[in-house]
Motif scaffolding. Structure first.
Motif, PDB file in Angstrom:
ATOM      1  N   LEU A 401      11.033  41.636  15.968  1.00 20.10           N
ATOM      2  CA  LEU A 401      10.601  42.730  15.108  1.00 20.10           C
ATOM      3  C   LEU A 401       9.091  42.875  15.221  1.00 20.10           C
ATOM      4  O   LEU A 401       8.380  41.960  15.653  1.00 20.10           O
ATOM      5  N   MET A 402       8.604  44.039  14.818  1.00 18.33           N
ATOM      6  CA  MET A 402       7.176  44.345  14.852  1.00 18.33           C
ATOM      7  C   MET A 402       6.729  44.755  13.456  1.00 18.33           C
ATOM      8  O   MET A 402       7.439  45.467  12.747  1.00 18.33           O
ATOM      9  N   VAL A 403       5.540  44.239  13.074  1.00 17.77           N
ATOM     10  CA  VAL A 403       4.958  44.579  11.784  1.00 17.77           C
ATOM     11  C   VAL A 403       3.589  45.168  12.024  1.00 17.77           C
ATOM     12  O   VAL A 403       2.961  44.908  13.056  1.00 17.77           O
ATOM     13  N   PRO A 404       3.104  45.985  11.108  1.00 17.71           N
ATOM     14  CA  PRO A 404       1.797  46.620  11.305  1.00 17.71           C
ATOM     15  C   PRO A 404       0.676  45.590  11.412  1.00 17.71           C
ATOM     16  O   PRO A 404       0.740  44.501  10.840  1.00 17.71           O
ATOM     17  N   GLY A 405      -0.346  45.958  12.157  1.00 12.64           N
ATOM     18  CA  GLY A 405      -1.497  45.076  12.340  1.00 12.64           C
ATOM     19  C   GLY A 405      -2.455  45.137  11.179  1.00 12.64           C
ATOM     20  O   GLY A 405      -2.177  45.761  10.140  1.00 12.64           O
ATOM     21  N   THR A 406      -3.591  44.477  11.331  1.00 13.23           N
ATOM     22  CA  THR A 406      -4.601  44.409  10.289  1.00 13.23           C
ATOM     23  C   THR A 406      -5.969  44.660  10.893  1.00 13.23           C
ATOM     24  O   THR A 406      -6.193  44.442  12.086  1.00 13.23           O
ATOM     25  N   SER A 407      -6.848  45.126  10.070  1.00 17.27           N
ATOM     26  CA  SER A 407      -8.249  45.294  10.469  1.00 17.27           C
ATOM     27  C   SER A 407      -9.106  44.513   9.504  1.00 17.27           C
ATOM     28  O   SER A 407      -8.734  44.311   8.342  1.00 17.27           O
TER      29      SER A 407
END
Length: 565
Positions: A401-407
Protein backbone atom coordinates in the motif's frame (compact mmCIF):
# COMPACT_ATOMS: atom_id res chain seq x y z
CA UNK A 1 139.45 -19.61 29.82
CA UNK A 2 138.90 -16.17 28.36
CA UNK A 3 137.99 -14.81 31.76
CA UNK A 4 141.16 -16.25 33.24
CA UNK A 5 143.24 -14.68 30.47
CA UNK A 6 141.68 -11.29 31.19
CA UNK A 7 142.47 -11.55 34.85
CA UNK A 8 146.04 -12.47 34.11
CA UNK A 9 146.40 -9.67 31.62
CA UNK A 10 145.00 -7.19 34.11
CA UNK A 11 147.69 -8.09 36.63
CA UNK A 12 150.51 -7.95 34.13
CA UNK A 13 149.67 -5.03 31.93
CA UNK A 14 148.68 -1.41 32.38
CA UNK A 15 145.02 -0.64 33.46
CA UNK A 16 142.34 -0.65 30.71
CA UNK A 17 140.64 2.49 29.69
CA UNK A 18 136.80 2.83 29.72
CA UNK A 19 136.69 2.44 25.98
CA UNK A 20 138.68 -0.74 26.13
CA UNK A 21 136.36 -2.12 28.76
CA UNK A 22 133.39 -1.32 26.49
CA UNK A 23 135.10 -3.15 23.67
CA UNK A 24 135.26 -6.17 25.89
CA UNK A 25 131.64 -5.63 26.71
CA UNK A 26 130.83 -5.81 23.03
CA UNK A 27 132.61 -9.05 22.83
CA UNK A 28 130.61 -10.35 25.79
CA UNK A 29 127.35 -9.22 24.22
CA UNK A 30 126.52 -6.38 26.65
CA UNK A 31 126.10 -3.90 23.79
CA UNK A 32 123.36 -6.14 22.38
CA UNK A 33 121.32 -5.66 25.60
CA UNK A 34 122.38 -8.98 27.11
CA UNK A 35 123.41 -9.37 30.71
CA UNK A 36 127.08 -10.16 31.21
CA UNK A 37 125.85 -12.82 33.59
CA UNK A 38 123.74 -14.46 31.00
CA UNK A 39 123.65 -18.21 30.91
CA UNK A 40 124.80 -18.00 27.33
CA UNK A 41 128.30 -17.20 28.60
CA UNK A 42 130.43 -19.97 29.89
CA UNK A 43 131.19 -18.92 33.43
CA UNK A 44 130.44 -19.63 37.06
CA UNK A 45 129.30 -16.82 39.38
CA UNK A 46 127.74 -16.17 42.74
CA UNK A 47 124.40 -14.35 42.82
CA UNK A 48 124.99 -10.70 43.77
CA UNK A 49 121.41 -10.40 45.10
CA UNK A 50 119.91 -13.52 46.70
CA UNK A 51 116.50 -14.66 45.47
CA UNK A 52 114.63 -13.67 48.62
CA UNK A 53 115.87 -10.11 48.13
CA UNK A 54 114.65 -9.82 44.54
CA UNK A 55 111.54 -7.59 43.83
CA UNK A 56 108.28 -9.46 43.35
CA UNK A 57 105.01 -8.33 41.60
CA UNK A 58 102.04 -9.63 43.59
CA UNK A 59 99.20 -8.24 41.41
CA UNK A 60 97.53 -10.70 39.00
CA UNK A 61 97.21 -9.99 35.30
CA UNK A 62 93.78 -8.67 34.34
CA UNK A 63 91.69 -8.01 31.23
CA UNK A 64 89.71 -4.76 31.29
CA UNK A 65 86.65 -3.85 29.19
CA UNK A 66 86.02 -0.12 29.53
CA UNK A 67 83.47 2.14 27.88
CA UNK A 68 84.96 4.89 25.84
CA UNK A 69 85.34 7.99 28.00
CA UNK A 70 85.63 6.11 31.31
CA UNK A 71 88.71 5.83 33.55
CA UNK A 72 90.85 2.78 34.35
CA UNK A 73 93.63 1.96 36.83
CA UNK A 74 96.15 -0.80 36.05
CA UNK A 75 97.44 -2.24 39.36
CA UNK A 76 101.09 -3.31 39.89
CA UNK A 77 101.85 -4.07 43.55
CA UNK A 78 105.60 -4.67 44.08
CA UNK A 79 107.52 -5.88 47.15
CA UNK A 80 111.27 -5.29 47.60
CA UNK A 81 111.44 -2.78 44.83
CA UNK A 82 114.50 -1.28 46.40
CA UNK A 83 116.52 0.79 43.97
CA UNK A 84 115.24 -1.06 40.90
CA UNK A 85 113.47 0.81 38.17
CA UNK A 86 109.72 0.30 37.53
CA UNK A 87 108.67 0.86 33.96
CA UNK A 88 105.15 1.04 32.35
CA UNK A 89 104.78 0.29 28.65
CA UNK A 90 101.84 0.36 26.23
CA UNK A 91 102.88 -2.25 23.70
CA UNK A 92 106.36 -1.09 22.62
CA UNK A 93 105.75 2.50 23.74
CA UNK A 94 107.44 3.57 26.98
CA UNK A 95 104.98 5.42 29.23
CA UNK A 96 106.51 5.94 32.67
CA UNK A 97 109.70 5.25 34.69
CA UNK A 98 109.79 5.09 38.50
CA UNK A 99 113.04 4.96 40.51
CA UNK A 100 113.48 5.02 44.25
CA UNK A 101 117.05 5.85 45.40
CA UNK A 102 118.14 6.57 48.91
CA UNK A 103 114.45 6.70 49.95
CA UNK A 104 113.72 9.38 47.37
CA UNK A 105 111.06 8.70 44.71
CA UNK A 106 112.07 9.72 41.23
CA UNK A 107 109.48 9.68 38.41
CA UNK A 108 109.88 10.39 34.76
CA UNK A 109 106.93 10.62 32.37
CA UNK A 110 107.94 9.50 28.92
CA UNK A 111 104.70 10.45 27.08
CA UNK A 112 104.95 14.19 27.25
CA UNK A 113 101.71 16.08 26.70
CA UNK A 114 99.32 13.24 27.62
CA UNK A 115 97.82 14.54 30.84
CA UNK A 116 95.49 11.57 31.07
CA UNK A 117 98.30 9.37 32.43
CA UNK A 118 99.48 9.40 36.04
CA UNK A 119 100.97 7.09 38.67
CA UNK A 120 99.05 6.12 41.77
CA UNK A 121 101.83 4.53 43.82
CA UNK A 122 103.08 1.92 41.39
CA UNK A 123 99.73 1.63 39.54
CA UNK A 124 99.12 3.36 36.24
CA UNK A 125 95.98 5.51 35.91
CA UNK A 126 94.42 6.38 32.55
CA UNK A 127 91.53 8.84 32.31
CA UNK A 128 89.07 9.43 29.47
CA UNK A 129 89.82 6.16 27.70
CA UNK A 130 89.67 6.31 23.90
CA UNK A 131 89.49 3.60 21.29
CA UNK A 132 93.20 3.87 20.41
CA UNK A 133 94.12 3.16 24.05
CA UNK A 134 93.21 -0.49 23.69
CA UNK A 135 96.03 -3.05 23.86
CA UNK A 136 98.58 -4.53 26.27
CA UNK A 137 99.87 -2.58 29.29
CA UNK A 138 103.09 -3.95 30.90
CA UNK A 139 104.49 -3.25 34.34
CA UNK A 140 108.23 -4.16 34.25
CA UNK A 141 110.93 -4.16 36.98
CA UNK A 142 114.55 -3.87 35.89
CA UNK A 143 115.74 -6.82 37.89
CA UNK A 144 117.90 -9.65 36.56
CA UNK A 145 115.94 -11.37 35.13
CA UNK A 146 113.23 -8.68 34.71
CA UNK A 147 109.84 -9.12 36.41
CA UNK A 148 106.81 -8.23 34.26
CA UNK A 149 103.01 -8.00 34.57
CA UNK A 150 100.77 -7.71 31.48
CA UNK A 151 97.25 -6.24 31.52
CA UNK A 152 94.91 -6.19 28.49
CA UNK A 153 92.57 -3.26 27.82
CA UNK A 154 89.57 -3.55 25.53
CA UNK A 155 87.72 -0.32 24.90
CA UNK A 156 84.00 -0.57 24.30
CA UNK A 157 83.37 1.87 21.49
CA UNK A 158 79.72 2.99 21.25
CA UNK A 159 78.07 1.50 18.18
CA UNK A 160 77.45 3.29 14.93
CA UNK A 161 75.43 1.97 12.01
CA UNK A 162 74.86 3.09 8.43
CA UNK A 163 72.75 1.82 5.52
CA UNK A 164 74.70 -0.51 3.26
CA UNK A 165 75.96 1.26 0.14
CA UNK A 166 74.50 4.47 1.59
CA UNK A 167 71.09 3.41 0.25
CA UNK A 168 68.59 4.86 2.69
CA UNK A 169 65.76 4.32 0.16
CA UNK A 170 65.30 0.95 -1.56
CA UNK A 171 62.78 0.58 -4.38
CA UNK A 172 61.48 -2.70 -5.76
CA UNK A 173 58.54 -3.82 -7.90
CA UNK A 174 55.70 -5.75 -6.32
CA UNK A 175 56.35 -9.50 -6.33
CA UNK A 176 60.15 -9.17 -6.44
CA UNK A 177 62.64 -9.97 -3.70
CA UNK A 178 64.94 -7.43 -2.11
CA UNK A 179 67.69 -7.39 0.51
CA UNK A 180 68.16 -4.44 2.80
CA UNK A 181 71.28 -4.22 4.94
CA UNK A 182 73.09 -1.94 7.34
CA UNK A 183 76.75 -1.81 8.38
CA UNK A 184 77.45 -1.65 12.13
CA UNK A 185 80.62 -0.31 13.74
CA UNK A 186 81.82 -0.46 17.33
CA UNK A 187 83.79 -2.58 19.74
CA UNK A 188 82.87 -5.23 20.52
CA UNK A 189 80.95 -5.81 17.29
CA UNK A 190 77.33 -4.74 17.82
CA UNK A 191 74.37 -7.04 17.40
CA UNK A 192 71.56 -5.95 15.06
CA UNK A 193 67.77 -6.04 15.51
CA UNK A 194 65.14 -4.93 12.98
CA UNK A 195 61.79 -3.20 13.37
CA UNK A 196 59.26 -1.78 10.93
CA UNK A 197 57.15 1.38 11.09
CA UNK A 198 54.59 1.60 8.34
CA UNK A 199 53.75 4.77 6.46
CA UNK A 200 50.85 6.77 7.92
CA UNK A 201 48.74 6.49 4.79
CA UNK A 202 49.28 2.73 4.76
CA UNK A 203 48.28 2.44 8.42
CA UNK A 204 44.97 4.16 7.67
CA UNK A 205 44.37 1.97 4.63
CA UNK A 206 45.34 -1.42 6.05
CA UNK A 207 44.38 -0.82 9.71
CA UNK A 208 47.68 -2.25 11.00
CA UNK A 209 49.82 -1.45 14.00
CA UNK A 210 52.08 1.55 13.59
CA UNK A 211 55.16 -0.18 15.04
CA UNK A 212 55.83 -3.90 15.32
CA UNK A 213 58.59 -6.46 15.19
CA UNK A 214 59.12 -8.13 11.86
CA UNK A 215 57.61 -11.54 11.37
CA UNK A 216 60.42 -12.52 9.04
CA UNK A 217 63.48 -13.72 10.94
CA UNK A 218 66.31 -11.22 10.41
CA UNK A 219 69.74 -12.53 9.43
CA UNK A 220 72.34 -10.41 11.18
CA UNK A 221 72.72 -7.06 9.50
CA UNK A 222 70.80 -8.18 6.41
CA UNK A 223 67.04 -8.57 5.95
CA UNK A 224 65.56 -10.38 2.96
CA UNK A 225 62.01 -9.53 1.86
CA UNK A 226 60.62 -12.09 -0.59
CA UNK A 227 57.60 -11.56 -2.84
CA UNK A 228 57.38 -7.92 -1.79
CA UNK A 229 53.82 -6.62 -1.36
CA UNK A 230 52.37 -3.16 -0.68
CA UNK A 231 52.02 -3.98 3.01
CA UNK A 232 55.83 -4.35 3.15
CA UNK A 233 56.19 -0.62 2.49
CA UNK A 234 57.58 1.34 5.39
CA UNK A 235 60.63 2.46 7.32
CA UNK A 236 62.89 -0.40 8.40
CA UNK A 237 65.08 0.46 11.39
CA UNK A 238 68.19 -1.52 12.26
CA UNK A 239 69.39 -0.97 15.81
CA UNK A 240 73.01 -1.67 16.80
CA UNK A 241 73.79 -2.56 20.42
CA UNK A 242 77.04 -3.73 22.01
CA UNK A 243 76.33 -2.99 25.65
CA UNK A 244 77.51 0.61 25.55
CA UNK A 245 75.34 3.22 27.26
CA UNK A 246 73.94 4.26 23.91
CA UNK A 247 72.67 2.41 20.86
CA UNK A 248 72.72 3.46 17.21
CA UNK A 249 69.99 3.30 14.59
CA UNK A 250 69.77 3.55 10.83
CA UNK A 251 66.53 3.87 8.87
CA UNK A 252 66.04 2.34 5.43
CA UNK A 253 62.81 3.12 3.59
CA UNK A 254 61.42 0.33 1.44
CA UNK A 255 59.18 1.38 -1.43
CA UNK A 256 57.32 -1.47 -3.12
CA UNK A 257 55.97 -0.16 -6.41
CA UNK A 258 52.44 -1.26 -7.28
CA UNK A 259 49.53 0.05 -9.37
CA UNK A 260 46.91 2.21 -7.64
CA UNK A 261 44.19 0.76 -5.47
CA UNK A 262 41.15 3.01 -5.06
CA UNK A 263 38.34 2.63 -2.53
CA UNK A 264 35.58 5.12 -1.80
CA UNK A 265 34.66 6.45 1.61
CA UNK A 266 30.93 6.16 0.75
CA UNK A 267 29.48 4.65 -2.40
CA UNK A 268 26.55 7.07 -2.25
CA UNK A 269 26.46 10.58 -0.84
CA UNK A 270 22.95 11.93 -0.17
CA UNK A 271 22.42 15.68 -0.09
CA UNK A 272 20.05 18.35 -1.33
CA UNK A 273 20.01 21.42 -3.52
CA UNK A 274 21.82 24.35 -1.83
CA UNK A 275 23.39 21.98 0.71
CA UNK A 276 27.08 21.06 0.89
CA UNK A 277 28.54 17.64 0.08
CA UNK A 278 31.92 15.91 0.06
CA UNK A 279 32.96 12.96 -2.11
CA UNK A 280 36.08 11.12 -0.90
CA UNK A 281 38.25 8.20 -1.97
CA UNK A 282 41.41 6.58 -0.57
CA UNK A 283 44.26 5.83 -2.96
CA UNK A 284 47.09 3.37 -2.29
CA UNK A 285 49.87 3.58 -4.86
CA UNK A 286 53.66 3.57 -5.13
CA UNK A 287 54.92 5.77 -6.54
CA UNK A 288 52.26 8.29 -5.59
CA UNK A 289 49.42 8.35 -8.09
CA UNK A 290 47.93 11.30 -9.91
CA UNK A 291 44.25 11.56 -8.98
CA UNK A 292 41.58 13.14 -11.19
CA UNK A 293 37.83 13.46 -10.73
CA UNK A 294 35.41 12.90 -13.60
CA UNK A 295 31.66 13.38 -13.89
CA UNK A 296 29.56 10.83 -15.78
CA UNK A 297 32.63 8.84 -16.71
CA UNK A 298 34.79 11.14 -18.83
CA UNK A 299 33.84 14.77 -18.14
CA UNK A 300 36.53 16.43 -15.98
CA UNK A 301 35.25 18.24 -12.94
CA UNK A 302 35.44 22.00 -13.21
CA UNK A 303 38.61 22.88 -11.23
CA UNK A 304 37.58 26.52 -10.81
CA UNK A 305 34.37 25.84 -8.91
CA UNK A 306 35.25 22.81 -6.81
CA UNK A 307 37.92 22.29 -4.17
CA UNK A 308 40.12 19.17 -4.35
CA UNK A 309 42.13 18.12 -1.29
CA UNK A 310 44.53 15.38 -0.18
CA UNK A 311 45.61 14.61 3.41
CA UNK A 312 48.38 12.50 4.94
CA UNK A 313 46.21 9.37 4.75
CA UNK A 314 46.06 9.84 0.97
CA UNK A 315 42.38 10.64 1.23
CA UNK A 316 41.34 12.61 -1.82
CA UNK A 317 38.16 14.63 -1.52
CA UNK A 318 35.93 16.64 -3.83
CA UNK A 319 33.93 19.29 -2.01
CA UNK A 320 30.69 20.98 -3.05
CA UNK A 321 30.00 24.15 -1.07
CA UNK A 322 26.49 24.48 -2.54
CA UNK A 323 25.03 21.67 -4.61
CA UNK A 324 22.98 22.57 -7.66
CA UNK A 325 20.48 20.43 -9.47
CA UNK A 326 23.00 19.78 -12.24
CA UNK A 327 25.55 18.41 -9.78
CA UNK A 328 23.60 15.22 -9.06
CA UNK A 329 24.98 12.19 -10.83
CA UNK A 330 27.84 9.70 -10.99
CA UNK A 331 31.44 10.72 -10.21
CA UNK A 332 34.64 8.77 -10.80
CA UNK A 333 37.82 8.95 -8.69
CA UNK A 334 40.64 7.90 -11.04
CA UNK A 335 44.25 7.26 -9.94
CA UNK A 336 47.19 6.67 -12.30
CA UNK A 337 50.93 5.95 -11.97
CA UNK A 338 53.37 4.28 -14.36
CA UNK A 339 52.50 0.88 -12.81
CA UNK A 340 48.84 1.17 -13.89
CA UNK A 341 45.56 2.91 -13.07
CA UNK A 342 42.36 2.25 -11.14
CA UNK A 343 39.10 4.04 -10.38
CA UNK A 344 36.01 3.91 -8.17
CA UNK A 345 32.51 5.34 -8.56
CA UNK A 346 30.54 7.57 -6.16
CA UNK A 347 26.90 8.59 -6.60
CA UNK A 348 25.81 12.08 -5.58
CA UNK A 349 22.04 11.93 -5.16
CA UNK A 350 19.11 13.68 -3.55
CA UNK A 351 16.95 10.62 -2.89
CA UNK A 352 15.90 9.78 0.69
CA UNK A 353 18.01 7.73 3.04
CA UNK A 354 16.66 4.40 4.36
CA UNK A 355 13.73 4.61 6.78
CA UNK A 356 14.31 4.20 10.51
CA UNK A 357 11.65 2.59 12.77
CA UNK A 358 10.79 3.77 16.28
CA UNK A 359 7.81 1.63 17.31
CA UNK A 360 7.94 -1.04 19.98
CA UNK A 361 8.09 -4.56 18.52
CA UNK A 362 5.29 -5.62 20.89
CA UNK A 363 1.95 -4.01 20.16
CA UNK A 364 -0.67 -3.17 22.78
CA UNK A 365 -3.76 -4.10 20.74
CA UNK A 366 -5.21 -7.36 19.46
CA UNK A 367 -6.06 -6.48 15.89
CA UNK A 368 -4.38 -3.12 15.27
CA UNK A 369 -0.81 -1.82 15.38
CA UNK A 370 0.64 1.66 14.80
CA UNK A 371 4.05 1.86 13.13
CA UNK A 372 6.12 5.04 13.58
CA UNK A 373 9.18 5.91 11.48
CA UNK A 374 11.28 8.77 10.21
CA UNK A 375 13.47 9.35 7.18
CA UNK A 376 16.17 11.83 6.19
CA UNK A 377 15.34 13.53 2.91
CA UNK A 378 16.48 16.98 1.76
CA UNK A 379 13.48 17.18 -0.57
CA UNK A 380 9.82 16.69 0.45
CA UNK A 381 8.70 13.07 0.63
CA UNK A 382 6.04 12.41 -1.99
CA UNK A 383 4.85 8.96 -0.90
CA UNK A 384 5.67 6.09 1.43
CA UNK A 385 5.41 2.52 0.16
CA UNK A 386 4.52 -0.04 2.81
CA UNK A 387 4.74 -3.80 2.39
CA UNK A 388 3.68 -6.09 5.23
CA UNK A 389 2.54 -9.62 5.88
CA UNK A 390 2.24 -12.36 8.43
CA UNK A 391 5.60 -13.94 9.07
CA UNK A 392 4.10 -17.31 8.09
CA UNK A 393 3.26 -15.96 4.62
CA UNK A 394 5.81 -15.80 1.79
CA UNK A 395 6.96 -12.32 0.82
CA UNK A 396 5.16 -12.42 -2.54
CA UNK A 397 1.85 -12.58 -0.63
CA UNK A 398 2.50 -9.44 1.40
CA UNK A 399 0.08 -6.53 1.23
CA UNK A 400 1.42 -3.45 -0.58
CA UNK A 401 0.00 0.00 0.00
CA UNK A 402 0.99 3.64 -0.44
CA UNK A 403 0.44 6.49 2.00
CA UNK A 404 0.90 10.21 1.43
CA UNK A 405 4.33 11.69 2.02
CA UNK A 406 5.39 14.45 4.37
CA UNK A 407 7.18 17.75 4.10
CA UNK A 408 9.31 19.37 6.76
CA UNK A 409 11.31 22.54 7.25
CA UNK A 410 14.28 20.33 8.09
CA UNK A 411 15.69 17.29 6.35
CA UNK A 412 14.08 14.89 8.87
CA UNK A 413 10.55 13.66 8.16
CA UNK A 414 8.39 11.64 10.57
CA UNK A 415 5.26 9.62 9.81
CA UNK A 416 3.13 6.71 11.04
CA UNK A 417 0.52 4.21 9.86
CA UNK A 418 -2.01 2.07 11.73
CA UNK A 419 -2.62 -1.48 10.51
CA UNK A 420 -6.20 -2.82 10.99
CA UNK A 421 -7.81 -6.26 10.88
CA UNK A 422 -4.70 -8.01 12.12
CA UNK A 423 -4.77 -11.45 13.71
CA UNK A 424 -4.44 -11.46 17.50
CA UNK A 425 -1.19 -12.90 18.86
CA UNK A 426 0.45 -12.88 15.42
CA UNK A 427 3.82 -11.59 14.22
CA UNK A 428 4.07 -9.41 11.11
CA UNK A 429 7.01 -8.23 9.02
CA UNK A 430 6.96 -4.80 7.43
CA UNK A 431 9.17 -2.74 5.08
CA UNK A 432 8.78 0.99 4.39
CA UNK A 433 10.45 3.02 1.63
CA UNK A 434 10.22 6.76 0.97
CA UNK A 435 10.10 8.45 -2.42
CA UNK A 436 10.91 12.04 -3.34
CA UNK A 437 11.50 13.76 -6.67
CA UNK A 438 14.99 12.24 -6.97
CA UNK A 439 14.04 8.62 -6.37
CA UNK A 440 13.16 5.96 -3.84
CA UNK A 441 15.14 5.09 -0.72
CA UNK A 442 16.77 1.75 -0.19
CA UNK A 443 14.91 -0.86 1.84
CA UNK A 444 16.09 -0.92 5.42
CA UNK A 445 16.09 -4.07 7.51
CA UNK A 446 12.70 -5.73 7.82
CA UNK A 447 10.87 -4.65 10.98
CA UNK A 448 8.89 -7.25 12.92
CA UNK A 449 6.03 -6.53 15.34
CA UNK A 450 3.51 -8.66 17.25
CA UNK A 451 -0.11 -8.12 18.26
CA UNK A 452 -1.61 -9.04 21.63
CA UNK A 453 -3.48 -12.26 22.12
CA UNK A 454 -7.24 -11.95 22.70
CA UNK A 455 -8.32 -11.75 26.34
CA UNK A 456 -10.79 -14.64 25.87
CA UNK A 457 -7.93 -16.91 24.93
CA UNK A 458 -6.23 -16.36 28.29
CA UNK A 459 -7.88 -18.51 30.98
CA UNK A 460 -7.29 -18.23 34.73
CA UNK A 461 -4.90 -20.73 36.27
CA UNK A 462 -3.56 -21.53 32.80
CA UNK A 463 -6.62 -23.57 31.59
CA UNK A 464 -7.51 -23.53 27.92
CA UNK A 465 -10.68 -21.63 26.96
CA UNK A 466 -13.85 -23.67 26.55
CA UNK A 467 -15.51 -24.12 23.20
CA UNK A 468 -18.33 -21.60 23.91
CA UNK A 469 -16.00 -18.76 24.86
CA UNK A 470 -15.53 -17.09 21.49
CA UNK A 471 -14.66 -13.40 21.42
CA UNK A 472 -16.94 -11.09 19.51
CA UNK A 473 -15.47 -9.77 16.28
CA UNK A 474 -14.10 -6.22 16.43
CA UNK A 475 -16.47 -3.41 15.58
CA UNK A 476 -16.33 -1.99 12.06
CA UNK A 477 -17.15 1.52 13.09
CA UNK A 478 -16.04 4.04 10.47
CA UNK A 479 -12.84 5.94 10.93
CA UNK A 480 -14.71 9.25 10.53
CA UNK A 481 -16.75 8.64 13.69
CA UNK A 482 -13.64 7.80 15.63
CA UNK A 483 -11.95 10.98 14.49
CA UNK A 484 -14.91 13.13 15.60
CA UNK A 485 -14.97 11.44 18.98
CA UNK A 486 -11.26 12.03 19.39
CA UNK A 487 -11.80 15.76 18.83
CA UNK A 488 -14.72 16.07 21.28
CA UNK A 489 -13.39 14.04 24.18
CA UNK A 490 -9.91 13.95 25.69
CA UNK A 491 -9.09 10.27 26.28
CA UNK A 492 -6.94 11.04 29.28
CA UNK A 493 -9.93 12.58 31.10
CA UNK A 494 -12.20 9.52 30.81
CA UNK A 495 -11.72 6.24 32.62
CA UNK A 496 -12.89 3.42 30.34
CA UNK A 497 -14.96 0.59 31.70
CA UNK A 498 -12.95 -2.62 31.83
CA UNK A 499 -14.18 -6.16 31.37
CA UNK A 500 -14.55 -8.29 34.48
CA UNK A 501 -12.02 -10.72 33.07
CA UNK A 502 -9.35 -8.09 32.42
CA UNK A 503 -7.50 -5.55 34.52
CA UNK A 504 -6.07 -2.47 32.75
CA UNK A 505 -3.26 -0.23 33.93
CA UNK A 506 -2.48 3.30 32.89
CA UNK A 507 0.66 5.36 33.32
CA UNK A 508 -1.17 8.46 34.53
CA UNK A 509 -0.70 10.28 31.20
CA UNK A 510 -3.53 8.76 29.19
CA UNK A 511 -1.64 5.65 28.09
CA UNK A 512 -3.66 2.79 26.69
CA UNK A 513 -4.69 0.06 29.16
CA UNK A 514 -2.59 -3.07 29.26
CA UNK A 515 -4.32 -6.45 29.50
CA UNK A 516 -3.26 -8.67 32.38
CA UNK A 517 -4.22 -12.14 33.61
CA UNK A 518 -7.81 -12.27 35.07
CA UNK A 519 -8.13 -12.28 38.84
CA UNK A 520 -10.70 -14.45 40.70
CA UNK A 521 -12.49 -12.58 43.50
CA UNK A 522 -14.05 -14.78 46.21
CA UNK A 523 -16.38 -12.33 47.96
CA UNK A 524 -20.18 -12.72 47.81
CA UNK A 525 -20.82 -9.87 45.41
CA UNK A 526 -18.30 -11.03 42.93
CA UNK A 527 -19.71 -14.56 43.12
CA UNK A 528 -23.24 -13.35 42.46
CA UNK A 529 -22.15 -11.25 39.52
CA UNK A 530 -20.17 -14.18 38.18
CA UNK A 531 -23.23 -16.48 38.47
CA UNK A 532 -25.40 -13.96 36.68
CA UNK A 533 -22.97 -13.50 33.88
CA UNK A 534 -22.48 -17.23 33.49
CA UNK A 535 -25.83 -17.47 31.79
CA UNK A 536 -24.57 -15.34 28.90
CA UNK A 537 -21.59 -15.71 26.71
CA UNK A 538 -18.36 -13.94 27.54
CA UNK A 539 -18.56 -10.14 27.41
CA UNK A 540 -17.29 -8.73 24.15
CA UNK A 541 -13.95 -7.02 24.09
CA UNK A 542 -14.32 -3.39 22.98
CA UNK A 543 -11.68 -1.52 21.06
CA UNK A 544 -10.48 1.82 22.48
CA UNK A 545 -12.46 3.69 19.80
CA UNK A 546 -15.66 1.81 20.74
CA UNK A 547 -15.11 2.52 24.39
CA UNK A 548 -14.62 6.24 23.75
CA UNK A 549 -17.81 6.28 21.65
CA UNK A 550 -19.73 4.45 24.37
CA UNK A 551 -18.48 6.80 27.06
CA UNK A 552 -19.40 9.84 24.93
CA UNK A 553 -22.95 8.56 24.55
CA UNK A 554 -23.15 7.88 28.28
CA UNK A 555 -22.04 11.41 29.16
CA UNK A 556 -24.46 12.91 26.64
CA UNK A 557 -27.35 10.99 28.26
CA UNK A 558 -26.38 12.26 31.70
CA UNK A 559 -26.23 15.88 30.47
CA UNK A 560 -29.63 15.61 28.76
CA UNK A 561 -31.24 14.04 31.83
CA UNK A 562 -29.98 16.89 33.99
CA UNK A 563 -31.26 19.45 31.49
CA UNK A 564 -34.84 18.06 31.36
CA UNK A 565 -35.15 17.20 35.05
Amino acid sequence: MMLVMLIVASTCCAPFTYGQIMDFGNVLGVAQGKSPWSSENDYYYDTLNPEHAQPVITSPAQQFLINEGDNVVFPCVVTNLGEYNLIWRHGDKLLWILLEKNGERLEQEMTMGDSRLSLEGTALSLRDVQGEDAGSYTCEISSKPPRTLNHTLDVRVPPAVFPANNRSVVTVKMGSSVTIACLPYGKPRPSITWSLKRCEWLIASLHVSQGRKLTRAPSGNRLVVTNAQPEDNGMYTCTADNGAPTTAKAVITLQVMFPPKVRVEEEEVITGVSYSATLACFVEAEPMAKVNWYRKGDIPVDPLRLVKKMDVRRRYSLQFDMVTLEDFGVYTCNATNYMGNSSAVIHLTGRPKPVRYFSSPQGDENTTYTLVWDVESYAPVLTYTISYGNESDPEDQWVNLMVPGTSSSSSLHSSSHTFDNLQPGATYNVQVTATNEFGESDVNETFAFSTLREAGNISPEGDKPTGDQHPHPPSHQSQDVVSETDEEEEPSQVTPIKDAATVGTTDGEGAKPTLQEPQVIHDGVATAESSASAQDSAAPTLTPAERRTQMGAFLTAIILSCFFS
